[in-house]
Design an enzyme around this catalytic site. Structure first.
Site, PDB file in Angstrom:
ATOM      1  N   ARG A   1      24.986  30.414  32.286  1.00 44.53           N
ATOM      2  CA  ARG A   1      23.759  30.522  33.128  1.00 44.53           C
ATOM      3  C   ARG A   1      23.744  29.220  33.990  1.00 44.53           C
ATOM      4  NH1 ARG A   1      24.987  35.254  33.626  1.00 44.53           N
ATOM      5  NH2 ARG A   1      23.801  36.924  33.303  1.00 44.53           N
TER       6      ARG A   1
ATOM      7  N   GLU B   1      21.643  31.571  43.125  1.00 45.52           N
ATOM      8  CA  GLU B   1      22.736  32.105  43.678  1.00 45.52           C
ATOM      9  C   GLU B   1      22.542  33.184  44.667  1.00 45.52           C
ATOM     10  OE1 GLU B   1      25.194  33.630  40.665  1.00 45.52           O
ATOM     11  OE2 GLU B   1      25.294  31.824  39.788  1.00 45.52           O
TER      12      GLU B   1
ATOM     13  N   HIS C   1      30.540  32.242  40.836  1.00 48.09           N
ATOM     14  CA  HIS C   1      30.414  33.006  39.923  1.00 48.09           C
ATOM     15  C   HIS C   1      31.506  34.258  39.525  1.00 48.09           C
ATOM     16  CE1 HIS C   1      26.691  34.974  37.198  1.00 48.09           C
ATOM     17  NE2 HIS C   1      28.012  35.265  36.845  1.00 48.09           N
TER      18      HIS C   1
END
Length: 330
Positions: free
Chosen positions: A241, A270, A289
């Site tokens: 994370r 994000e 990601h």
């Protein structure tokens, strides 16, 4: 066509949260039970009408914020499934206290993420950005690169993803240390170091990998001290994370080149804003990601839920159940 299709379990209903494309097997799910798409204006009401909650687009903070705000005092949801390994985005007390079951997508991402970590380490060790720039300039210039065999990797997170990363890095000749919440030695002699040892371990490492869940204990666990210890030959890879890292400390380390580089697949916010300094560092590899996104991943993600839904309807034991509370890196 009216009525309920033959074979549909009318006692089980699924509330599906989706932002963009639905799961690839949505039609099959609808042949098994009733499925309704979550609607922002009706979400609170819908949560009192369905037994199962299926969170498909876990990347979108707005969706999970809406879920938190809409969660009613008397939700009917018995089982929630998230198409991810980490559950921190939906781990709020109201949801956890009312659920009977919570499951995730463990088993889908481990190997792809491990491959991403190896690729990121090779990206820096073999100076692939420099090689690419030479090719673009049509310049024949021989440079030296670093071997990875014999190097040391410290992996923060001793869960399934961290262990798969460890297996792959060991296979290419690296020494590996795993870091968890507490120090322990497991059956077979595997030693897990404590998170409190991270700075000391980083000082002995060529590669520092963050693959831990986000908790109050792990937030900003990698800061100025740990990055300083990692040093100018060390590479940081974050596949856990974004909030595991102190952004101020990391941007300073990249700007000053006090670490060799960082490969970042996750970020505190994000999508990563265009103004973020991370985009501009030539010693930083930025990805969106995507470390777990490989060919066929969406079908595999959907399959985990579909199999559990079959088990739920049949009153069988579910797979990938998440404990009632998750601590720091396991």
């Amino acid at each position: 066509m009216t009525g309920t299709p033959r074979g549909v379990d009318t006692e089980t209903s699924v509330l599906l949260l989706v932002q963009h494309e639905p799961p690839p097997d949505l039609d099959e799910l609808r042949r098994l039970c009733r499925v309704e798409i979550g609607e922002g204006a009706r979400l609170r009401e819908q949560l009192t009408e369905h037994r199962v909650l299926y969170i498909w687009d876990y990347f979108w903070d707005r969706q999970t914020d809406e879920l938190r705000e809409a969660w009613p005092d008397h939700a009917a949801i018995e089982w929630a499934h998230i198409a991810n390994v980490g559950v921190d985005k939906i781990d709020f007390p109201e949801l956890r206290s009312s659920l009977r079951l919570l499951s995730n997508a463990a088993g889908v991402y481990e190997r792809p993420i491990a491959e991403y970590v190896l690729a990121a380490h090779l990206f820096f060790a073999k100076r692939l950005r420099r090689i690419d720039s030479l090719q673009r300039a049509r310049t024949w210039h021989r440079i030296e690169t670093r071997p990875i065999a014999g190097g040391v990797a410290t992996i923060v997170g001793a869960g399934p993803i961290g262990r798969e990363i460890a297996r792959l890095l060991e296979a290419v000749g690296m020494g590996v240390r795993l870091v968890g919440r507490t120090a322990r030695t497991e059956p077979g002699g595997l030693r897990i170091a404590a998170a409190a040892e991270l700075a000391d371990l980083a000082a002995e490492s060529d590669l520092l990998v963050l693959a831990a869940p986000l908790t109050d204990e792990t937030r900003h666990m990698t800061g100025a001290e740990e990055l300083r210890a990692l040093g100018d030959r060390g590479v940081l890879v974050n596949v856990g994370r974004g909030e595991l890292v102190d952004d101020t400390a990391l941007t300073a380390a990249l700007a000053s080149r006090s670490i060799a580089g960082a490969a970042l697949d996750v970020f505190s916010e994000e999508p990563l804003a265009a103004r973020s300094p991370y985009w501009g560092y030539d010693n930083c590899l930025v990805s969106s990601h995507l470390s777990g996104a490989v060919d066929g991943w969406k079908s595999r993600l959907a399959g985990v839920f579909s199999e559990n839904l079959r088990r739920f309807v049949g009153d069988e034991q579910l797979e990938n159940l998440v404990p009632s509370r998750r601590g720091a890196s396991s």
